[in-house]
Design an enzyme around this catalytic site. Structure first.
Site, mmCIF file in Angstrom:
data_model
loop_
_atom_site.group_PDB
_atom_site.id
_atom_site.type_symbol
_atom_site.label_atom_id
_atom_site.label_comp_id
_atom_site.label_asym_id
_atom_site.label_seq_id
_atom_site.Cartn_x
_atom_site.Cartn_y
_atom_site.Cartn_z
ATOM 1 N N GLU A 155 40.501 39.113 41.510
ATOM 2 C CA GLU A 155 41.309 38.463 42.550
ATOM 3 C C GLU A 155 41.468 36.953 42.353
ATOM 4 O O GLU A 155 41.169 36.157 43.232
ATOM 5 C CB GLU A 155 40.710 38.761 43.925
ATOM 6 C CG GLU A 155 40.639 40.247 44.239
ATOM 7 C CD GLU A 155 39.922 40.560 45.550
ATOM 8 O OE1 GLU A 155 39.545 39.617 46.274
ATOM 9 O OE2 GLU A 155 39.731 41.755 45.848
ATOM 10 N N GLU A 177 40.473 50.912 43.068
ATOM 11 C CA GLU A 177 39.919 50.948 44.432
ATOM 12 C C GLU A 177 40.881 51.714 45.342
ATOM 13 O O GLU A 177 41.511 51.142 46.227
ATOM 14 C CB GLU A 177 39.675 49.521 44.946
ATOM 15 C CG GLU A 177 38.789 48.702 44.032
ATOM 16 C CD GLU A 177 38.524 47.289 44.545
ATOM 17 O OE1 GLU A 177 38.707 47.043 45.767
ATOM 18 O OE2 GLU A 177 38.134 46.432 43.735
#
Length: 381
Positions: free
Chosen positions: A164, A269
């Site tokens: 991220e 995810e």
């Protein structure tokens, strides 16, 4: 009764008995094959099927979860234990007890083991944040990455090296790493991970990569790493999605865009929320907080179970997703669910605490849901 007649009767009885035994054996074999049906077998030859696991799996206290894990999945990712605040809480102190157990669990069961993660601005140890000097930060990153990745060299198959690092518009996120080193920390992280374990698959992992601007940002990031001689093998697409979005077309565009860079794609995810969320919710950034909605029944509409109509929507949504994955299976290495069963999903407490969500394939009693049955029985085209 003549002797000949008796012999004929005995022969008929023998043939009928043999036929019955063969039928029973066939039925027995059929039952056994039914028992062997699983997600990992269903998608064998397409991509790995993984699950994120927590402490109760790693310390073996969740025996039902372990059984489910062994039967259904062939890859594991640690939900939290390898994040910096847990594995490297003090500058000169590492905590490997739980991570060693995690790796041992994967090895014992012949699973593909993912390390999550080496560099992330969130869930960071407090001692890292005050660092202001670029040389000091570079030294800290090198030591952190080499210590951890070297310890599990040849044991951990893949690393989420950087997690991220981008904003929604594709620009570099402001963090303690970018503030001290600019985007140089990205190259350093991937090069150091490759030095520590040359055979491990190295991944850049992020959410909302279906958005064109953020997708383009990752394309630029990967190209720059490649141009600078850094090893990067995959883009990890976090798949925290909903019943409504993103569209299959947007997801497919990202698969194609990243595969054209010469890297694989992993869906790292995966979960599908069935609950309403605040309209301003922005992806999966964990720092978002909506305490004002806690206890609001409109935000927790299914505390006692999911209506059939929503079960149908969830099943249809997942079927569309997996049909897309199967269409592009040569580009995809792994699909990992973020959790084993509904009761263990982070979505029960994020972005609003104390809700009842149903985002996975197994219910709170470790039983397969309609979506599981529909996926297993479907012939993906």
């Amino acid at each position: 009764m003549t002797m000949t007649y008796k012999i004929r009767v005995l022969l008929i009885v023998f043939v009928l008995s043999l036929s019955a035994c063969q039928t029973n054996n066939k039925d027995s074999k059929k039952d056994t094959s039914k028992e062997e049906v699983s997600l990992k077998e269903h998608f064998k030859g397409s991509f790995l099927i993984g699950a994120a696991i927590n402490d109760s799996h790693i310390d073996r206290s969740d025996s039902l979860g372990i059984q489910l894990l062994k039967k259904e999945f062939n890859s594991i990712t640690p939900e939290n234990i390898m994040k910096w605040m847990y594995v490297h809480p003090e500058k000169d102190s590492y905590f490997f007890d739980t991570t060693d157990k995690y790796v041992a669990l994967g090895q014992e069961n012949g699973m593909y083991i993912v390390g999550h993660n080496l560099v992330w601005h969130s869930q960071l140890a407090d001692w890292v944040n005050p660092i202001k000097d670029s040389l000091e930060m570079a030294s800290v990153l090198k030591e952190h990455i080499n210590t951890i990745a070297s310890r599990y060299k040849g044991k951990i198959n893949a690393w989420d090296v950087v997690n991220e690092a981008l904003n929604e518009d594709g620009t570099l996120r402001e963090s303690v790493f970018s503030n001290t080193m600019g985007d140089r920390f990205l190259e350093l992280a991937f090069k150091e991970a490759a030095k520590a374990d040359p055979d491990a698959t190295l991944i850049y992992n992020d959410y909302n990569l279906w958005k064109p601007e953020k997708r383009d940002g990752v394309v630029r990031l990967v190209k720059k790493l490649q141009d600078n001689g850094a090893k990067i093998d995959e883009v990890g697409i976090q798949a925290h999605w909903s019943l409504e979005g993103p569209s299959i077309e947007d997801i497919e565009n990202s698969i194609i865009a990243f595969s054209e860079l010469g890297v694989k794609i992993s869906f790292t995810e995966l979960d599908v929320t069935v609950l309403p969320n605040p309209w301003e919710l922005d992806g999966a950034a964990v720092n978002q907080n909506y305490d004002e909605f806690e206890g609001d029944p409109k935000m927790n509409p299914y505390p006692n179970g999911l209506p059939d109509s929503v079960k149908l929507k969830l099943s249809k949504r997942y079927q569309d997703i997996f049909n897309l994955f199967t269409k592009h299976k040569e580009k995809i290495s792994r699909v990992t669910f973020w959790g084993v069963q509904d009761g263990q999903s982070w979505l029960n407490n994020w972005p609003i605490n104390g809700r009842t969500n149903y985002p996975l394939f197994f219910d709170r009693n470790y039983q397969p849901k309609k979506v599981y049955t529909d996926i297993i029985s479907a012939k993906n085209n």
